[in-house]
Motif scaffolding. Structure first.
Motif, PDB file in Angstrom:
ATOM      1  N   SER A  34       0.854  -1.181   0.000  1.00  0.00           N
ATOM      2  CA  SER A  34       0.000   0.000   0.000  1.00  0.00           C
ATOM      3  C   SER A  34       0.889   1.229   0.000  1.00  0.00           C
ATOM      4  N   SER A  36       0.395   5.630  -0.052  1.00  0.00           N
ATOM      5  CA  SER A  36      -0.441   6.819  -0.112  1.00  0.00           C
ATOM      6  C   SER A  36       0.430   8.020   0.198  1.00  0.00           C
ATOM      7  N   GLU A  87      -8.578   3.699   5.093  1.00  0.00           N
ATOM      8  CA  GLU A  87      -8.451   3.478   3.657  1.00  0.00           C
ATOM      9  C   GLU A  87      -9.812   3.767   3.046  1.00  0.00           C
ATOM     10  N   SER A 127     -15.044   4.087   4.027  1.00  0.00           N
ATOM     11  CA  SER A 127     -13.707   4.186   4.603  1.00  0.00           C
ATOM     12  C   SER A 127     -13.657   3.436   5.918  1.00  0.00           C
ATOM     13  N   SER A 130      -8.077  -1.411   7.012  1.00  0.00           N
ATOM     14  CA  SER A 130      -8.022  -2.358   5.894  1.00  0.00           C
ATOM     15  C   SER A 130      -8.860  -3.606   6.151  1.00  0.00           C
ATOM     16  N   ARG A 150      -9.076   1.066  -4.471  1.00  0.00           N
ATOM     17  CA  ARG A 150      -8.719   1.335  -3.073  1.00  0.00           C
ATOM     18  C   ARG A 150      -7.673   2.439  -3.056  1.00  0.00           C
ATOM     19  N   MET A 153      -3.616   2.858   2.327  1.00  0.00           N
ATOM     20  CA  MET A 153      -3.770   3.238   3.721  1.00  0.00           C
ATOM     21  C   MET A 153      -3.122   4.599   4.006  1.00  0.00           C
TER      22      MET A 153
END
Length: 161
Positions: A34, A36, A87, A127, A130, A150, A153
């Motif tokens: 993941s 972000s 997430e 949201s 996970s 998605r 996170m």
């Protein structure tokens, strides 16, 4: 032993930061599960939240290497009890009239919001951590997922730090 680790890094906003960090991770053959990134309260600073599958030793080497990078302000290897994470998922489900009530009940249980509707599909956003996102997706699979996205996170340390 390989397990999921969550790394939070504050970086200066500049081109190439993400590529350099990905290259540092790649050296250790660690999988990025993941990723972000986004601006913080200071537009000159971004927070990257990276979910990695790796051993304790590999994660320690990666965080040490990141801390030596001149554009890194700080790096934390977050432990599950030390952070809160979220997430976002957008999911488009096939809409059969006979299943509408059941799908809407799933949305209600997971506090999902309908954000789009077509003749044969419905799109929702939800949201959560996970695990909650995985459970939401699992409940909707039997109804026919047409598409899904998605966010990856995001996480912050708990408490006053």
């Amino acid at each position: 032993m390989t397990r999921m680790h969550t790394i939070s890094a504050l970086t200066r906003n500049r081109p190439g930061v993400l590529a350099d960090m990905a290259q540092a991770i790649r050296k250790y053959n660690v999988n990025i599960r993941s990723l972000s990134a986004g601006e913080t309260e200071d537009p000159e600073v971004s927070r990257l939240t990276i979910g990695l599958d790796g051993s304790e030793d590999d994660i320690a080497r990666i965080t040490a290497e990141m801390q030596r990078m001149d554009y890194i302000i700080g790096v934390d290897d977050l432990r599950r009890r030390d952070f809160v994470d979220r997430e976002l998922v957008l999911i488009k489900i096939a809409m059969e009239p006979a299943a509408t009530t059941q799908i809407m009940q799933i949305f209600e249980v997971f506090r999902a919001n309908v954000v789009g509707m077509g003749q044969t599909s419905i799109t929702a956003e939800m949201s959560g951590d996970s695990g909650k996102v995985d459970a939401f997706i699992g409940m909707l699979k039997p109804h026919g997922i047409k598409s899904l996205c998605r966010s990856g996170m995001i996480a912050l340390k708990r408490g006053d730090e």
